[in-house]
Design a protein around this motif. Structure first.
Motif, mmCIF file in Angstrom:
data_model
loop_
_atom_site.group_PDB
_atom_site.id
_atom_site.type_symbol
_atom_site.label_atom_id
_atom_site.label_comp_id
_atom_site.label_asym_id
_atom_site.label_seq_id
_atom_site.Cartn_x
_atom_site.Cartn_y
_atom_site.Cartn_z
ATOM 1 N N LEU A 20 126.572 42.675 -59.880
ATOM 2 C CA LEU A 20 125.911 43.132 -61.095
ATOM 3 C C LEU A 20 126.695 42.641 -62.304
ATOM 4 O O LEU A 20 127.895 42.353 -62.197
ATOM 5 C CB LEU A 20 125.853 44.668 -61.146
ATOM 6 C CG LEU A 20 125.107 45.404 -60.032
ATOM 7 C CD1 LEU A 20 125.404 46.902 -60.124
ATOM 8 C CD2 LEU A 20 123.615 45.146 -60.109
ATOM 9 N N ASN A 202 123.303 53.241 -47.052
ATOM 10 C CA ASN A 202 123.170 53.410 -48.500
ATOM 11 C C ASN A 202 124.507 53.476 -49.237
ATOM 12 O O ASN A 202 124.522 53.679 -50.449
ATOM 13 C CB ASN A 202 122.390 54.694 -48.802
ATOM 14 C CG ASN A 202 120.942 54.610 -48.376
ATOM 15 O OD1 ASN A 202 120.380 53.521 -48.273
ATOM 16 N ND2 ASN A 202 120.332 55.756 -48.111
ATOM 17 N N SER A 205 125.014 50.408 -51.800
ATOM 18 C CA SER A 205 123.992 50.436 -52.844
ATOM 19 C C SER A 205 124.182 51.639 -53.769
ATOM 20 O O SER A 205 123.974 51.544 -54.986
ATOM 21 C CB SER A 205 122.589 50.458 -52.228
ATOM 22 O OG SER A 205 122.397 51.614 -51.430
ATOM 23 N N THR A 206 124.605 52.783 -53.207
ATOM 24 C CA THR A 206 124.862 53.964 -54.038
ATOM 25 C C THR A 206 126.050 53.733 -54.959
ATOM 26 O O THR A 206 126.017 54.068 -56.155
ATOM 27 C CB THR A 206 125.106 55.202 -53.164
ATOM 28 O OG1 THR A 206 123.979 55.425 -52.317
ATOM 29 C CG2 THR A 206 125.349 56.437 -54.015
ATOM 30 N N ASP A 209 125.049 51.476 -57.690
ATOM 31 C CA ASP A 209 124.196 52.151 -58.670
ATOM 32 C C ASP A 209 125.040 53.001 -59.616
ATOM 33 O O ASP A 209 124.750 53.074 -60.819
ATOM 34 C CB ASP A 209 123.151 53.017 -57.971
ATOM 35 C CG ASP A 209 122.156 53.609 -58.957
ATOM 36 O OD1 ASP A 209 121.482 52.831 -59.658
ATOM 37 O OD2 ASP A 209 122.083 54.847 -59.053
ATOM 38 N N ARG A 212 126.449 50.596 -62.002
ATOM 39 C CA ARG A 212 125.423 50.183 -62.971
ATOM 40 C C ARG A 212 125.247 51.243 -64.058
ATOM 41 O O ARG A 212 125.133 50.916 -65.250
ATOM 42 C CB ARG A 212 124.102 49.946 -62.238
ATOM 43 C CG ARG A 212 122.944 49.519 -63.150
ATOM 44 C CD ARG A 212 121.612 49.596 -62.432
ATOM 45 N NE ARG A 212 121.302 50.964 -62.009
ATOM 46 C CZ ARG A 212 120.835 51.920 -62.825
ATOM 47 N NH1 ARG A 212 120.642 51.658 -64.117
ATOM 48 N NH2 ARG A 212 120.575 53.122 -62.357
ATOM 49 N N GLN A 213 125.211 52.506 -63.648
ATOM 50 C CA GLN A 213 125.044 53.584 -64.627
ATOM 51 C C GLN A 213 126.216 53.628 -65.610
ATOM 52 O O GLN A 213 126.028 53.888 -66.804
ATOM 53 C CB GLN A 213 124.898 54.918 -63.910
ATOM 54 C CG GLN A 213 123.604 55.073 -63.130
ATOM 55 C CD GLN A 213 123.517 56.430 -62.469
ATOM 56 O OE1 GLN A 213 123.547 57.459 -63.144
ATOM 57 N NE2 GLN A 213 123.416 56.453 -61.155
#
Length: 280
Positions: A20, A202, A205-206, A209, A212-213
């Protein structure tokens, strides 16, 4: 300039990726040894994380492991060889280590968040590494253990004071003195060093995320906040507040462009566009 071309030389024991914008993903890549940290892997982590700290385009690092384990701690086979051959003692190694186990367990000079994506078991130094991460996402089948007392060695790379603060004296004693494994749910609910427990598929990916937040927020604010959290571990209340308010990281925040952008975006009812922090 492409970030991949700027990464310091490293071995295939460490995978370096950029999943990312502003996010570095590091994967411990010794699955046949349950990602036990070798001298080479430690050297790789040291050089890549030093570069990460200095690279303004990177704001967050996520750490995970390849295969069925997150990290089995130190490579005890190498440790035994060092003992047999009279090489540097563990006391000297700990005392001379700037950042602790895997260049993470006592990393006090980085103000960028570290997220652990614990995909499997973490033992010994692997738990020491986890305890110095800012956010910990664990697989449902993850197991955490500090078995040093069962091997005649010592968990001394920072986990004892951190675990005592997180869990309290009695629960920290239970984990450290018995050396028995605890589940991911116990690590979250009893020992309080795991943020979330998710299905194995997950975990990464968690964690990404969450990263990302965090990147939606001002990097100046995030890094100054992390500095404040680190100072809270070292100082009493008033000293921590005073030291934080007068630090270089706080000065960068108050004098930088992102504070102006954040306030302007609020008044204009729009989403802010953050800039990379300037180097300290």
């Amino acid at each position: 300039m492409n970030l991949s071309s700027q990464v310091p030389p490293h071995s295939d024991q460490l995978k370096v990726e950029f999943p990312l914008e502003h996010v570095l993903l590091l994967t411990l890549n010794r699955p046949d040894r349950l990602n036990a940290v070798s001298r080479q892997l430690n050297s790789d982590l040291t050089s890549v994380l030093r570069w990460f700290d200095e690279e303004p385009r990177l704001w967050i690092v996520v750490i995970t492991g390849q295969g069925r384990a997150f990290c089995a701690g130190a490579d005890l086979n190498v440790w035994q060889q060092d003992q047999m051959q009279g090489r540097i003692t563990e006391q000297e190694s700990v005392a001379s280590s700037l950042h602790g186990f895997a260049a993470i367990s006592r990393r006090h000079t980085s103000y960028k968040p570290i997220i652990a994506a614990v995909n499997g078991s973490a033992y010994g130094g692997g738990v020491e590494l986890v305890l110095n991460c800012d956010v910990v996402i664990a697989s449902e089948d993850a197991v955490f253990a500090l078995p040093e007392v069962k091997r005649g060695v010592l968990a001394v790379q920072g986990v004892i004071p951190r675990l005592a603060k997180a869990a309290g004296h009695q629960l920290a004693s239970e984990m450290l003195l018995l050396g028995n494994p605890v589940s991911a749910v116990q690590a979250r609910d009893r020992f309080r060093f795991v943020n979330a427990v998710v299905e194995p598929s997950n975990v990464l990916s968690t964690a990404l995320d969450v990263a990302r937040q965090i990147t939606l927020n001002s990097p100046d604010s995030v890094q100054s906040t992390k500095e404040g959290l680190m100072l809270a571990q070292k100082h009493h209340f008033e000293e921590a507040v005073r030291t934080h308010s007068l630090s270089l990281v706080s000065k960068r925040l108050y004098n930088g462009e992102n504070v102006k952008e954040g306030l302007a975006a609020f008044v204009e009812k729009r989403r802010p566009t953050w800039r990379n922090p300037s180097k300290l």
